[in-house]
Design an enzyme around this catalytic site. Structure first.
Site, PDB file in Angstrom:
ATOM      1  N   ASP A   6     -26.981  40.035 -53.926  1.00 32.64           N
ATOM      2  CA  ASP A   6     -28.164  40.045 -53.053  1.00 32.64           C
ATOM      3  C   ASP A   6     -28.071  41.238 -52.110  1.00 32.64           C
ATOM      4  O   ASP A   6     -27.442  42.250 -52.441  1.00 32.64           O
ATOM      5  CB  ASP A   6     -28.330  38.699 -52.334  1.00 32.64           C
ATOM      6  CG  ASP A   6     -27.168  38.383 -51.384  1.00 32.64           C
ATOM      7  OD1 ASP A   6     -26.327  39.273 -51.143  1.00 32.64           O
ATOM      8  OD2 ASP A   6     -27.105  37.246 -50.881  1.00 32.64           O
ATOM      9  N   SER A  30     -19.606  35.923 -44.333  1.00 28.00           N
ATOM     10  CA  SER A  30     -20.168  35.345 -45.564  1.00 28.00           C
ATOM     11  C   SER A  30     -19.510  35.864 -46.834  1.00 28.00           C
ATOM     12  O   SER A  30     -19.683  35.280 -47.891  1.00 28.00           O
ATOM     13  CB  SER A  30     -21.679  35.603 -45.626  1.00 28.00           C
ATOM     14  OG  SER A  30     -21.936  36.982 -45.516  1.00 28.00           O
ATOM     15  N   HIS A  34     -24.151  40.980 -50.633  1.00 30.80           N
ATOM     16  CA  HIS A  34     -23.047  40.288 -51.309  1.00 30.80           C
ATOM     17  C   HIS A  34     -22.991  40.676 -52.774  1.00 30.80           C
ATOM     18  O   HIS A  34     -23.993  41.064 -53.354  1.00 30.80           O
ATOM     19  CB  HIS A  34     -23.225  38.775 -51.172  1.00 30.80           C
ATOM     20  CG  HIS A  34     -23.423  38.348 -49.748  1.00 30.80           C
ATOM     21  ND1 HIS A  34     -24.659  38.083 -49.214  1.00 30.80           N
ATOM     22  CD2 HIS A  34     -22.536  38.205 -48.737  1.00 30.80           C
ATOM     23  CE1 HIS A  34     -24.528  37.765 -47.924  1.00 30.80           C
ATOM     24  NE2 HIS A  34     -23.247  37.847 -47.609  1.00 30.80           N
TER      25      HIS A  34
END
Ligand SMILES: *[C@@H]1O[C@H](CO)[C@@H](O)[C@H](O)[C@H]1NC(C)=O
Ligand SMILES: *[C@@H]1O[C@H](CO)[C@@H](O)[C@H](O)[C@H]1NC(C)=O
Ligand SMILES: *[C@@H]1O[C@H](CO)[C@@H](O)[C@H](O)[C@H]1NC(C)=O
Length: 402
Positions: free
Chosen positions: A355, A55, A358
């Site tokens: 978050d 991600s 990330h």
């Protein structure tokens, strides 16, 4: 800290899918223009970019595959795209900034099936949640990934399926890939995250590292055999500075924290251990393939610099996440960023952490610069053969400056 605002918007997946489908069309005009600006197929610069990973680099694969529990909702995407794109970030990722700086269009995600998209300028194979190691190998060790079973090996398989659409013989593919930039990672972070968050014993997690490195090494080897010449291999972030780790492994003992940054020492040491072995592997492969240019991208130290001197880079918050479910680090595992009921800061440009795991677009932009222009690529990224001014595909006009 900026005032949090409640997120209560959930965009329907159908709308998201339609928005995403229309995106490649927007990029294709810009791409043609950009390719001309850098000399097109005959120019000396990279003519395409391929990215593998999780991600940290996923620009839409999870979303296209319909396995996107939270990154596919606002406020993800709010700053740059104005809508969720599947990126776990308020805006662009490191790979986006690298593409822009090389004058290439933002990467088109490739989730494994050929759609009508044009992959001439490359593709993004990175999928959120992907592990370096095969899920069966991890499951045997009690590590389960509830999110996806996709691993680096699967991303390579998808790449091998895509390649014949871009070049028609092994020798032609060698020429094509020789002009490409390959970004191999960051990958392996999920293997460790899953293990730590499922409370697997630290000794067992440490035993995974050589296997993870071997998997990345095999992937680099395979890309070189196919014809890749320039490969950038990012290491892991300082995991102990992630809001998710800080909240989950909160400790009453002061000595568990780095006094300069407030990061958890144990996880930063672990990330450095992975990075040390990865660098050894990069050096080994460079010796085996002297014609190639295999570089280690030092994400770890680029990010540590931000945590050591946040105000010098315009950050007012170092460790707390901009977006999350509350608590001292704005992290709650049942309320991840993008889920209704989570809160986001008013100005993400002043935050390093977006978050749980990330970073913000502001931080990613600095890391991309650090790798391409600064000392955070080993050996240094050599773009001296690229045009000094390369117009960004976004039309925003980011320039190389030496
Ligand atoms: C992973 O694979 C296993 C075994 O094939 C399957 O039971 C499981 O549902 C898969 N998990 C995900 C998230 O796809
Ligand atoms: C996390 O969110 C859930 C659901 O709103 C809530 O019940 C729980 O108390 C929260 N946990 C923490 C540690 O704040
Ligand atoms: C960068 O590449 C150019 C052209 O290939 C070469 O002349 C130059 O020596 C390289 N610079 C460094 C610092 O490696």
């Amino acid at each position: 800290m900026a005032t949090p605002t409640t997120i209560n918007t959930l965009v329907s997946p159908v709308v998201l899918f339609l928005i995403l489908l229309s995106a490649p069309a927007d990029y294709s005009n810009a791409s043609a223009e950009t390719a001309e600006a850098v000399g097109g197929d005959t120019g000396p610069c990279f003519t395409s970019l391929f990215s593998f990973g999780d991600s940290v680099s996923d620009t839409g694969n999870q979303m296209l595959l319909g396995k996107c529990p939270h990154c596919c909702s606002l406020p993800n995407g709010e700053t740059y795209f104005g809508r969720p794109t599947g990126r776990c970030c308020n805006g662009r990722l490191i790979v986006d900034f690298i593409a822009e700086k090389l004058g290439l269009p933002l990467l088109t995600p490739f989730p494994g099936e050929l759609k009508s998209s044009n992959f001439r300028f490359g593709a993004n194979l990175a999928e959120g949640g992907a592990t370096a190691l095969d899920f069966r190998f991890l499951a045997e060790r009690g590590i389960f990934n509830t999110h996806t079973n996709v691993s680096l090996g699967d991303e390579l398989k998808r790449f091998r399926n895509l390649l014949p659409t871009l070049c028609s013989s092994p020798s032609e593919c060698k020429i094509y890939l020789g002009k490409s930039l390959i970004i191999m990672g960051e990958i392996g972070g999920i293997d460790y995250n899953r293990a730590y968050f499922e409370n697997v014993a630290v000794e067992q997690i440490t035993e995974l590292v050589p296997y993870v490195i071997a998997e990345i090494g095999n992937a680099i080897q395979e890309m070189v055999e196919l014809g890749a010449v320039t490969i950038l291999v990012p290491g892991n972030f300082p995991l102990g500075c992630h809001a998710g780790y800080l909240a989950k492994f909160w400790s009453p003992n002061k000595e568990d924290y780095d006094p300069l940054t407030g990061c958890l020492v144990q996880f930063n040491n672990f990330a450095q251990h992975h990075n040390d072995l990865l660098q050894e592997e990069v050096v080994r492969l460079q010796k085996v393939h002297p014609h190639a240019n295999i570089m280690y991208a030092d994400y770890y130290n680029s990010v540590m610099r931000l945590h050591l001197h946040p105000d010098e880079f315009g950050f007012s918050a170092s460790l707390v996440a901009c977006c999350g479910g509350g608590g001292p680090y704005n992290y709650n595992e049942s309320l991840l960023c993008g889920v209704p009921g989570t809160t986001a800061c008013a100005d993400p440009s002043t935050f390093i952490n977006w978050d749980d795991h990330h970073l913000t677009e502001a931080a990613y932009r600095i890391i991309a610069n650090d790798v391409l222009q600064g000392p955070f690529s080993i050996p240094r990224f050599n773009t001296s053969h690229c045009p000094v001014t390369t117009r960004a595909a976004s039309g925003e006009g980011h320039y190389f400056a030496y």
